[in-house]
Design a protein around this motif. Sequence first.
Motif, PDB file in Angstrom:
ATOM      1  N   LYS A  26       1.116  -1.164  -0.033  1.00 10.25           N
ATOM      2  CA  LYS A  26       0.095  -0.048  -0.041  1.00 10.25           C
ATOM      3  C   LYS A  26       0.731   1.137   0.001  1.00 10.25           C
ATOM      4  N   GLY A  27       0.404   2.214  -0.917  1.00 12.74           N
ATOM      5  CA  GLY A  27       1.100   3.597  -0.770  1.00 12.74           C
ATOM      6  C   GLY A  27       0.959   4.118  -2.072  1.00 12.74           C
ATOM      7  N   LEU A  28       2.028   4.989  -2.675  1.00 15.05           N
ATOM      8  CA  LEU A  28       1.845   5.793  -3.719  1.00 15.05           C
ATOM      9  C   LEU A  28       1.644   4.820  -4.806  1.00 15.05           C
ATOM     10  N   PRO A  29       0.895   5.098  -5.931  1.00  9.82           N
ATOM     11  CA  PRO A  29       0.835   4.137  -7.050  1.00  9.82           C
ATOM     12  C   PRO A  29       1.987   3.919  -7.875  1.00  9.82           C
ATOM     13  N   GLY A  30       2.356   2.771  -8.414  1.00  6.61           N
ATOM     14  CA  GLY A  30       3.606   2.520  -9.203  1.00  6.61           C
ATOM     15  C   GLY A  30       4.054   1.148  -9.249  1.00  6.61           C
ATOM     16  N   GLN A  31       4.821   0.871 -10.232  1.00  4.15           N
ATOM     17  CA  GLN A  31       5.463  -0.331 -10.186  1.00  4.15           C
ATOM     18  C   GLN A  31       6.835  -0.448 -10.521  1.00  4.15           C
ATOM     19  N   SER A  32       7.614  -1.548 -10.411  1.00  8.80           N
ATOM     20  CA  SER A  32       8.711  -1.768 -10.936  1.00  8.80           C
ATOM     21  C   SER A  32       9.018  -3.158 -11.124  1.00  8.80           C
ATOM     22  N   ARG A  45       4.688  -2.894 -18.670  1.00 15.50           N
ATOM     23  CA  ARG A  45       4.208  -2.121 -17.534  1.00 15.50           C
ATOM     24  C   ARG A  45       2.827  -1.381 -18.243  1.00 15.50           C
ATOM     25  N   ARG A  49      -1.246  -2.353 -18.130  1.00 10.97           N
ATOM     26  CA  ARG A  49      -2.147  -1.620 -17.555  1.00 10.97           C
ATOM     27  C   ARG A  49      -3.479  -1.219 -18.431  1.00 10.97           C
ATOM     28  N   PHE A  59      -7.725  -1.207 -12.608  1.00  7.38           N
ATOM     29  CA  PHE A  59      -6.230  -1.352 -12.272  1.00  7.38           C
ATOM     30  C   PHE A  59      -5.927  -0.900 -10.755  1.00  7.38           C
ATOM     31  N   PRO A  60      -5.279  -1.803 -10.265  1.00  6.72           N
ATOM     32  CA  PRO A  60      -5.360  -1.944  -8.691  1.00  6.72           C
ATOM     33  C   PRO A  60      -4.287  -0.776  -8.248  1.00  6.72           C
ATOM     34  N   GLY A  61      -4.543  -0.210  -7.228  1.00  5.61           N
ATOM     35  CA  GLY A  61      -3.672   0.965  -6.564  1.00  5.61           C
ATOM     36  C   GLY A  61      -2.551   0.285  -5.932  1.00  5.61           C
ATOM     37  N   GLY A  62      -1.828   0.980  -5.423  1.00  5.01           N
ATOM     38  CA  GLY A  62      -0.462   0.731  -4.677  1.00  5.01           C
ATOM     39  C   GLY A  62       0.491   0.454  -5.241  1.00  5.01           C
ATOM     40  N   TYR A  63       1.596   0.043  -4.630  1.00  3.24           N
ATOM     41  CA  TYR A  63       2.946  -0.026  -5.374  1.00  3.24           C
ATOM     42  C   TYR A  63       3.268  -1.352  -5.747  1.00  3.24           C
TER      43      TYR A  63
ATOM     44  N   ILE B  85       2.452  12.429   2.898  1.00  4.70           N
ATOM     45  CA  ILE B  85       2.414  11.189   3.755  1.00  4.70           C
ATOM     46  C   ILE B  85       3.560  11.111   4.549  1.00  4.70           C
ATOM     47  N   GLY B  92       0.245   2.173   5.275  1.00  6.45           N
ATOM     48  CA  GLY B  92      -0.882   1.029   4.942  1.00  6.45           C
ATOM     49  C   GLY B  92      -2.073   1.642   4.288  1.00  6.45           C
ATOM     50  N   THR B  93      -1.864   2.677   3.571  1.00  2.00           N
ATOM     51  CA  THR B  93      -2.960   3.413   2.899  1.00  2.00           C
ATOM     52  C   THR B  93      -2.777   3.400   1.406  1.00  2.00           C
ATOM     53  N   ASN B  94      -3.638   2.966   0.586  1.00  5.89           N
ATOM     54  CA  ASN B  94      -3.311   3.098  -0.830  1.00  5.89           C
ATOM     55  C   ASN B  94      -3.542   4.598  -1.344  1.00  5.89           C
ATOM     56  N   CYS B  95      -2.599   4.869  -2.114  1.00  2.00           N
ATOM     57  CA  CYS B  95      -2.848   6.455  -2.551  1.00  2.00           C
ATOM     58  C   CYS B  95      -3.085   6.325  -4.073  1.00  2.00           C
ATOM     59  N   PHE B  97      -3.432   9.172  -7.577  1.00  3.20           N
ATOM     60  CA  PHE B  97      -3.311  10.517  -8.270  1.00  3.20           C
ATOM     61  C   PHE B  97      -4.311  10.486  -9.497  1.00  3.20           C
ATOM     62  N   ASN B 117      -6.867   7.987 -10.878  1.00  2.86           N
ATOM     63  CA  ASN B 117      -5.696   7.071 -11.034  1.00  2.86           C
ATOM     64  C   ASN B 117      -5.145   7.502 -12.645  1.00  2.86           C
ATOM     65  N   ALA B 120       1.046   7.319 -12.233  1.00  2.26           N
ATOM     66  CA  ALA B 120       1.917   6.552 -11.246  1.00  2.26           C
ATOM     67  C   ALA B 120       3.120   7.257 -10.973  1.00  2.26           C
ATOM     68  N   ILE B 121       3.590   6.623 -10.007  1.00  2.95           N
ATOM     69  CA  ILE B 121       5.120   7.455  -9.740  1.00  2.95           C
ATOM     70  C   ILE B 121       6.252   6.968 -10.664  1.00  2.95           C
ATOM     71  N   ASN B 122       6.077   6.040 -11.477  1.00  4.41           N
ATOM     72  CA  ASN B 122       7.296   5.934 -12.543  1.00  4.41           C
ATOM     73  C   ASN B 122       6.574   5.554 -13.715  1.00  4.41           C
TER      74      ASN B 122
END
Lengths: 513, 122
Positions: A26-32, A45, A49, A59-63, B85, B92-95, B97, B117, B120-122
């Motif tokens: 859980k947290g900011l959305p993104g993926q690696s 990626r 999506r 599209f699921p949230g979270g990292y 944040i 433990g929270t889904n964020c 944008f 959504n 995303a960050i990347n």
Amino acid sequence: MLVKIDSAALLGLEAYLIEVEVDAQKGLPGQSIVGLPDASVRESRDRVRAAIENSGFEFPGGYFTINLAPADTKKEGPLYDLPIALGMLAVSEQVKTTQLNGTVVLGELSLDGSVRGINGLLPICLSLKQEGKKQVMVARENADEAALVEGLAVLPVANLREAVDHISGLKTIVPHQVDIAALFPPEPEYDLDFADVKGQGHVKRALEVAAAGGHNVLLVGSPGSGKTMLARRLPTILPPLSISEALEVTKLYSVTGLLDGKHALITTRPFRSPHHTTSDIGVIGGGRIPRPGEVSLAHLGVLFLDEFPEFEREVLEVLRQPLEDGQVTISRAHSTITYPAQFMLVAAMNPCPCGNYLDPVKKCVCPPYRVKNYWGKLSGPLLDRIDLHIEVPRLKQEELAAQPEGESSKLVRERVSQARLTQQARFKGTEVHCNARMTPKQMKAFCQLDPEAENLLKSAILHLRLSGRAYDRILKVSRTIADLEGTDTIQARHIAEATQYRTLDRWGGEGNV
Amino acid sequence: MGMESYRQGLAGEEIAERYLSQQGYEIVERNFRSQQGEIDLIAREGDDLVFVEVKNYSARSYGAPLSAVNRNKRRSIIHAARTFIYRKRIVGTNCRFDVITIYRQPDGSRAIELYKNAFAIN
């Protein structure tokens, strides 16, 4: 939460298992994506999506961290799209993966969610079978190819939705099956036939001998004499492929992505004719990610090199290893890959740069040094591996006007197959499978001459001033001619015919034209 | 930037806020700034924490509003989100944008669109 889905990666013609691990935090959305992905894997990626959203999922949230284990080998290609998408949907609890237990998932995703076929599926599935895997999920367009592997259940999916419905038990997919025997026509089907060729009876006979003994051939003739036409018909007189041979050929075409969707299995012998500007990598195989080259694509078939001396010198020299070993080994820092390359080489060339050197009517305008340079491009060791040199004369007017006549490929093929059977029995239990590859020891054992033949060979050597290697070639070729006839001992007429096929020696050696 | 567009920006954010509330978002913070970034609105929707960028545009603007949230803008929003944040000790929270676009039509009425959504960050 963590989900693991099995997939696979290809190294040469072997595959190994890859575990696609998908973890969500859980947290900011993104993926690696980790595990040494190359650009095409990393790009998944964006495809994943779009495919997830366009298939009606969220599209699921979270990292997300996606690991392709083992993490120390480089992964390439888009085949992990489908397992990654299923993994992400599973982690976000939009689908349960319990139904997946042990199924290997392979497939590229299109942006609209449809699943696309991948290259190299056949070798991957063969390896998976060996690893003891029971089930694979593949694109529908690839399903035939995967189903060629016996004992592996193939689940074809057209899109992400179907894959999910199967996994969640909503709509179970019936394994796809293919009847291999039905893919094999009773007689190999070729568009070309020997009967199409006008005249050139002696060349056809020489090609029959070459086909029967697996000998390499050099065709020398003026432009327009029909060298290419004849060479193209050589595969049609070779014995039909067996099922295991067909699978071997198909594997190579699968890896290179040359299989068309309609024919999952290649049932005819390949004919490859690379242009003379092809690079050595193109001929031998290689590249950053090693791929099979033309010699491997001609495996169990014919490699035709038209305008032989026009090829780059390096290209001609790299041909020597596959001609000798029947395989190509490509070494890279991390791995060594071997591709099979048992082919018949058919080289064609003009007798001189202008092409008229042997012509009875037209006059050759080449200065002698140019003819010498032209032939000089072919090194001795390379010519050494060519057993038959055949002159292909230009057809006369009346021959051109005549209807093509002569035997059909089918008839010739039957004789050739018979001669090959004789050879297989002869070389049983050895690595050798045809006369062309006989070792010196085997030559001594199997090339017995009757006295008349021995005398003829001796006088031929004397009068034509034949070298030691020409002597060996003549023996091997006469063995094949005798096999075609069904005779055990080599007789004078076999030697006489074989001597005919040494044009270059009769000219007094290479480069002395 | 003129006074006029500043005023319109403020008006837009008010409209966005009202719209998001109707959609069940609960506004937590407005115009949050970090050293290198800023976020127009921060809201909660269900269990998720949502960072919202508000984009006003009219017929006179060039290009699609969503494409105006370019790399630099995204970087600024992400930086601010991380700071938020961290400061609020959120775990433990889904964020997520989101981008909300408000189009002022020539007749003065407004069309609102919400992209959930959006990046995303990347």
